[in-house]
Design a protein around this motif. Sequence first.
Motif, mmCIF file in Angstrom:
data_model
loop_
_atom_site.group_PDB
_atom_site.id
_atom_site.type_symbol
_atom_site.label_atom_id
_atom_site.label_comp_id
_atom_site.label_asym_id
_atom_site.label_seq_id
_atom_site.Cartn_x
_atom_site.Cartn_y
_atom_site.Cartn_z
ATOM 1 N N PRO A 23 -4.188 5.034 -2.878
ATOM 2 C CA PRO A 23 -3.348 5.371 -4.027
ATOM 3 C C PRO A 23 -4.122 6.149 -5.107
ATOM 4 O O PRO A 23 -3.620 7.133 -5.656
ATOM 5 C CB PRO A 23 -2.909 4.003 -4.555
ATOM 6 C CG PRO A 23 -2.958 3.108 -3.366
ATOM 7 C CD PRO A 23 -4.094 3.611 -2.524
ATOM 8 N N ILE A 37 0.848 -1.198 0.000
ATOM 9 C CA ILE A 37 0.000 0.000 0.000
ATOM 10 C C ILE A 37 0.880 1.244 0.000
ATOM 11 O O ILE A 37 0.668 2.193 -0.748
ATOM 12 C CB ILE A 37 -0.963 0.004 1.212
ATOM 13 C CG1 ILE A 37 -2.020 -1.077 1.051
ATOM 14 C CG2 ILE A 37 -1.642 1.366 1.367
ATOM 15 C CD1 ILE A 37 -2.942 -1.239 2.236
ATOM 16 N N SER A 38 1.912 1.187 0.825
ATOM 17 C CA SER A 38 2.815 2.316 0.952
ATOM 18 C C SER A 38 3.467 2.664 -0.400
ATOM 19 O O SER A 38 3.513 3.825 -0.802
ATOM 20 C CB SER A 38 3.839 1.932 2.004
ATOM 21 O OG SER A 38 4.855 2.816 2.065
ATOM 22 N N THR A 39 3.940 1.636 -1.113
ATOM 23 C CA THR A 39 4.552 1.883 -2.424
ATOM 24 C C THR A 39 3.506 2.412 -3.400
ATOM 25 O O THR A 39 3.761 3.347 -4.162
ATOM 26 C CB THR A 39 5.139 0.564 -2.993
ATOM 27 O OG1 THR A 39 5.723 -0.145 -1.932
ATOM 28 C CG2 THR A 39 6.127 0.810 -4.084
ATOM 29 N N ARG A 40 2.324 1.790 -3.363
ATOM 30 C CA ARG A 40 1.279 2.226 -4.305
ATOM 31 C C ARG A 40 0.895 3.684 -4.089
ATOM 32 O O ARG A 40 0.622 4.416 -5.027
ATOM 33 C CB ARG A 40 0.031 1.364 -4.122
ATOM 34 C CG ARG A 40 0.201 0.025 -4.750
ATOM 35 C CD ARG A 40 -1.171 -0.565 -5.037
ATOM 36 N NE ARG A 40 -1.014 -1.964 -5.367
ATOM 37 C CZ ARG A 40 -1.773 -2.930 -4.875
ATOM 38 N NH1 ARG A 40 -2.740 -2.641 -4.034
ATOM 39 N NH2 ARG A 40 -1.575 -4.168 -5.230
ATOM 40 N N ILE A 41 0.843 4.102 -2.806
ATOM 41 C CA ILE A 41 0.474 5.489 -2.520
ATOM 42 C C ILE A 41 1.511 6.429 -3.140
ATOM 43 O O ILE A 41 1.175 7.447 -3.738
ATOM 44 C CB ILE A 41 0.345 5.742 -1.002
ATOM 45 C CG1 ILE A 41 -0.838 4.966 -0.441
ATOM 46 C CG2 ILE A 41 0.160 7.222 -0.709
ATOM 47 C CD1 ILE A 41 -1.036 5.110 1.050
ATOM 48 N N ALA A 46 -3.751 10.195 -5.948
ATOM 49 C CA ALA A 46 -3.487 10.614 -7.332
ATOM 50 C C ALA A 46 -4.497 11.684 -7.746
ATOM 51 O O ALA A 46 -4.137 12.728 -8.308
ATOM 52 C CB ALA A 46 -3.557 9.416 -8.264
ATOM 53 N N THR A 96 -0.164 10.995 2.574
ATOM 54 C CA THR A 96 -1.527 11.437 2.909
ATOM 55 C C THR A 96 -1.519 12.913 3.304
ATOM 56 O O THR A 96 -2.374 13.688 2.869
ATOM 57 C CB THR A 96 -2.119 10.580 4.061
ATOM 58 O OG1 THR A 96 -1.906 9.213 3.773
ATOM 59 C CG2 THR A 96 -3.598 10.837 4.240
ATOM 60 N N GLY A 108 0.917 6.583 -6.765
ATOM 61 C CA GLY A 108 -0.272 7.408 -7.002
ATOM 62 C C GLY A 108 0.066 8.882 -6.925
ATOM 63 O O GLY A 108 -0.357 9.681 -7.772
ATOM 64 N N PRO A 132 3.398 6.389 4.022
ATOM 65 C CA PRO A 132 1.951 6.614 3.878
ATOM 66 C C PRO A 132 1.491 7.874 4.609
ATOM 67 O O PRO A 132 0.590 8.582 4.150
ATOM 68 C CB PRO A 132 1.330 5.372 4.536
ATOM 69 C CG PRO A 132 2.405 4.351 4.564
ATOM 70 C CD PRO A 132 3.704 5.084 4.625
#
Length: 445
Positions: free
Chosen positions: A227, A19-23, A231, A293, A26, A289
């Motif tokens: 993510p 999730i952290s990488t995807r954020i 974005a 955020t 994004g 993250p």
Amino acid sequence: MSEINRNKAESGPDDEKTISTRILVGLIVGAIIGLIFNVYFPDAPWTKWIMSNVTAPIGKAFLQSLFMVVVPLVLSSLIVGVANLGTVEHLGRLGTRLGLFYVVTTLMAVMIGQFFINTLQPGAGIPENIRNEAVVAMSEQISGLQEKSAGVNESLWPGIVSTIIPKNIIAELANANMLAVIFVSFLFGIALLTNENKGGTQTVLQFLDAISEACIRIVGWIMKVAPFAVAALMVNAVANFGLEVMGNVGLYIMVVILGYLTHFFVTYSLIVKYVIRIPVIEFYKRILPIVATAFSTSSSSATMPTTMRTLEKRFGVPESITTFSIPLGMTVNMDGTALFEVVAALFVAQVFGIDISLTGQFTLVVLVLLTSIGVAGVPGGSIPILMSAMASLGIPPEGIALVLGVDRLLDMGRTVVNVTGDSTAALYLARVEKIDLERNLEAIK
Ligand code: ASP
């Protein structure tokens, strides 16, 4: 109470890492799309359509969902957090340490800002006509802000009494007045801590703990779509940057960003390495993250649930510490805001050719330290407070016009600094409470 439950919640450490990488992806993709809109298609009807019908609602859904959990999460977790501290003395000890940590780190942030603004003097070369043009262009926004800022002075003293001690608890909860929510939670927490009826107290605490668990679980779901939402928020933020305004105040922007970067990378690295004593790189990697955020929402209040969740899941900070220090930090500890306020106020003074004496600079520091406590953790929360601080020092508050146009960008940065400060404070408390953070970092890859 149910630390085990929370740490066993629906997603494992691998999920968290992904999730952290995807954020981050994004955030970058959103910024690139926003930049393309901004540079190549600033007036195209289809970009406007996408921004108002696709990206804006997605971003709003994300923000509103985070705001939605903030009040129940603060109320339930802070009451449980305080009540679980065991004794009032323990609470007093932790509170004092945390308070000192906040004051020292905020003071460092303010001094960094003061150093850069006084040495680089970005306001010195700005011609009078540009100053006047900005004031005229922003006159409508300024008059609304002036009203708010006039209220700030009253709300400081004696108004702070009614801001903190609510006449009607439900009304303050409904208005998300965080200072009052914190006060009420502390009061109930202490009352439960010292309650003689242990059976009844346990029932209430279990009930509140279940609410806090549920909030954190909801945040977990929100983070899964984060993510895309990050974005979407970035597309609109970057597409709407007014690049033409930036030319005149470019040096000011650079000074603010330089200040943020210094505090973010130098002060916090030193604290992480020498006070918290965990690997610096791991720290920055794991708070991603939280940073993303904060950067995309410009709100430490909206970031709070993510901050709590990330510290628990990625650093193994126990719930008893996050529930106590994160809501408090989110409300009263604002390093980035304090740094920004000092730079912005002195920048406007420079533009107007106002010499701020040493006493004036000292007064500004004290004012910023005190008023940053009252800044709401929402986008632009510090602007009315900054105007009132400027007025108290004889700096024309309408000069804020010069910096308003570029504030969206700077707000993103100061919110990141604010929430990183809260995270280091929670880790510091974990260290003080003898939590084996190294072992946690080893266990949670
Ligand atoms: N946006 C900031 C925050 O939420 C507050 C500010 O305007 O300084 O932390």
